[in-house]
Design a protein around this motif. Structure first.
Motif, short mmCIF file in Angstrom:
data_model
loop_
_atom_site.label_atom_id
_atom_site.label_comp_id
_atom_site.label_asym_id
_atom_site.label_seq_id
_atom_site.Cartn_x
_atom_site.Cartn_y
_atom_site.Cartn_z
N TYR A 187 71.64 -63.63 50.41
CA TYR A 187 70.43 -64.45 50.39
C TYR A 187 69.54 -64.27 51.63
CZ TYR A 187 71.84 -66.84 46.14
OH TYR A 187 72.19 -67.13 44.85
N SER A 200 60.36 -60.13 39.19
CA SER A 200 59.55 -61.28 38.80
C SER A 200 58.14 -60.85 38.42
CB SER A 200 59.50 -62.30 39.93
OG SER A 200 58.64 -63.37 39.62
N SER A 208 62.94 -68.32 41.02
CA SER A 208 63.87 -69.44 40.98
C SER A 208 64.83 -69.38 39.79
CB SER A 208 63.09 -70.77 40.92
OG SER A 208 62.26 -70.82 39.78
N CYS A 209 64.51 -68.53 38.81
CA CYS A 209 65.38 -68.37 37.64
C CYS A 209 66.16 -67.06 37.68
CB CYS A 209 64.56 -68.43 36.35
SG CYS A 209 63.83 -70.05 36.03
N TYR A 211 69.33 -64.88 39.59
CA TYR A 211 70.57 -65.09 40.34
C TYR A 211 71.22 -63.75 40.66
CZ TYR A 211 69.75 -69.80 38.75
OH TYR A 211 69.16 -71.02 38.51
N ASN A 236 73.97 -73.28 36.62
CA ASN A 236 72.55 -73.43 36.28
C ASN A 236 72.29 -73.05 34.82
OD1 ASN A 236 70.71 -74.14 38.74
ND2 ASN A 236 72.29 -72.78 39.56
#
Length: 252
Positions: A187, A200, A208-209, A211, A236
């Motif tokens: 991260y 994205s 945010s969606c 992983y 999630n």
């Protein structure tokens, strides 16, 4: 968690070698506390076409015999060029719950209503409640325009159905030398962040969606950091799917 919740494993935007089946094995491994290989996965060195040939639904066992977690994974073939793998039309039918477990995908034509494994009147438990796409971080930049088009087509259909969408980005250790050396740096890695932002931008999925995870593929024992990343993504996915199920129940 609603017992009718059902999650596909990598059925929107996978490409050869993305690690869809390995992801299920990794989830199962993290929950069981030992290395498992229930879903057959192809070698990382042999990625020309999807190793998954049919629609396969998996339950995840709990510690008691005959007891399962209240969700399932549906593993399917990846998106490929014409003549190989699965067609986007098949994925859309799967989202609607029209494809039965065990259906073998035909790379030349999608399933039809005349097929014996086509469900004409699917119920809530037959439908998909969270669309999980599996993409390899090390080659996400190499996806061609046709695969992007197919992915967007399926994403738009899922959006119209109100189905939540998640991207699992695998092979993070192959994309970033620092992460390969220490998975805990995942991260804080600028390289992984760049890959997520690029994905994205091309696919229209919020960061945010997404992983980033590392699948188990050559390990003989489990690893705490690997488990944490996988279980965080799973939690999630379960939450998103459960929200969708509750919305569907409220509307019926």
């Amino acid at each position: 968690m609603d017992r009718h919740s059902k999650y596909p494993l990598g059925d929107e935007m996978p490409i050869p070698g993305a690690g869809k089946s390995s992801l299920f094995n990794s989830v199962n491994t993290a929950l069981q506390g030992r290395i498992t290989t229930r879903a057959l996965a192809n070698s990382a060195n042999n990625i020309e076409q999807s190793f998954t040939l049919e629609c396969k639904t998996y339950k995840v066992r709990k510690d008691r015999e005959g007891s399962f977690f209240p969700f399932t994974f549906t593993d399917i073939a990846g998106l490929h060029d014409v003549g190989i793998g699965i067609q986007s039309e098949d994925i859309i039918q799967l989202l609607n719950g029209c494809v039965s477990d065990g259906y073998t995908f035909n790379p030349l034509r999608p399933i039809t209503e005349d097929d014996q494994r086509y469900k004409r009147n699917p119920t809530l438990k037959d439908r998909i409640h969270c669309l999980v796409a599996v993409l390899p971080a090390d080659t996400v930049s190499l996806m061609d325009d046709e695969k992007i088009r197919q992915m967007r087509e399926v994403r738009e259909k899922a959006r119209n159905l109100g189905i939540p969408q998640v991207i699992i980005m695998t092979k993070v250790d192959e994309a970033c030398p620092l992460v390969k050396e220490d998975l805990k740096k995942i991260y804080t890695s600028k390289k992984i962040k760049q890959k997520m932002e690029e994905c994205s931008c091309r696919l229209g999925v919020p960061v945010s969606c997404m992983y980033p995870v590392k699948n188990y593929h050559e390990e003989r024992t489990t690893n705490t950091t690997t488990d944490i990343l996988i279980l965080d993504a799973l939690q999630n996915i379960v939450n998103f799917a459960n929200d969708h199920v509750e919305d569907q129940v409220d509307n019926e």
